[in-house]
Motif scaffolding. Structure first.
Motif, short mmCIF file in Angstrom:
data_model
loop_
_atom_site.label_atom_id
_atom_site.label_comp_id
_atom_site.label_asym_id
_atom_site.label_seq_id
_atom_site.Cartn_x
_atom_site.Cartn_y
_atom_site.Cartn_z
N UNK A 147 -5.62 -8.61 0.97
CA UNK A 147 -5.96 -7.62 1.98
C UNK A 147 -6.41 -6.34 1.29
N UNK A 148 -7.72 -6.19 1.15
CA UNK A 148 -8.29 -5.03 0.48
C UNK A 148 -7.92 -3.72 1.14
N UNK A 149 -7.87 -3.69 2.48
CA UNK A 149 -7.55 -2.44 3.17
C UNK A 149 -6.12 -2.00 2.86
N UNK A 150 -5.17 -2.93 2.83
CA UNK A 150 -3.80 -2.57 2.49
C UNK A 150 -3.68 -2.17 1.02
N UNK A 151 -4.41 -2.86 0.17
CA UNK A 151 -4.36 -2.51 -1.25
C UNK A 151 -4.88 -1.09 -1.48
N UNK A 152 -5.92 -0.70 -0.77
CA UNK A 152 -6.45 0.66 -0.90
C UNK A 152 -5.44 1.69 -0.41
N UNK A 153 -4.80 1.42 0.72
CA UNK A 153 -3.79 2.35 1.26
C UNK A 153 -2.62 2.46 0.30
N UNK A 154 -2.16 1.35 -0.23
CA UNK A 154 -1.05 1.35 -1.17
C UNK A 154 -1.40 2.13 -2.44
#
Length: 107
Positions: free
Chosen positions: A47-54
């Motif tokens: 999940x790229x979007x979660x990885x960016x947020x993290x």
């Protein structure tokens, strides 16, 4: 500012311990990201979007911690630890805490 997870720095001597420093970030993940992350979980993959947020939350916490150490007169932080927690209703918030010991290293 030198940042390390170790308690010593090879070739450097700690001349003064300034104290504990920390940085905290609480960030929310919106429902669109949750929806697409759920689909990603079903079909597999990352999940790229979660990885960016993290990653954003981690970097913000570390930057905040480093700024606090700088204000104490430190030139390094040793023994850095990162903690991740979920908060809020339905675990919709992510908290990242960075902590370590602010020190002055000899040149």
């Amino acid at each position: 500012m030198l940042l390390t997870t170790t308690n010593t720095v090879e070739g450097k001597r700690i001349v003064e311990y300034k104290g504990l420093v920390s940085g905290e970030t609480i960030i929310g993940a919106n429902f669109i990201k949750d929806f697409f992350a759920g689909i990603r979980d079903i079909v597999g993959g990352r999940s790229g979007s979660y990885e960016r947020v993290l990653n954003e939350a981690k970097n913000t916490s570390i930057s905040e911690m480093a700024e606090r150490a700088k204000n104490m007169g430190a030139n390094a932080i040793i023994g850095i630890d990162l903690d991740y927690e979920t908060l809020g209703q339905g675990n919709g918030m992510l908290m990242v805490t960075a902590s370590g010991t602010a020190v002055i290293l000899a040149d």
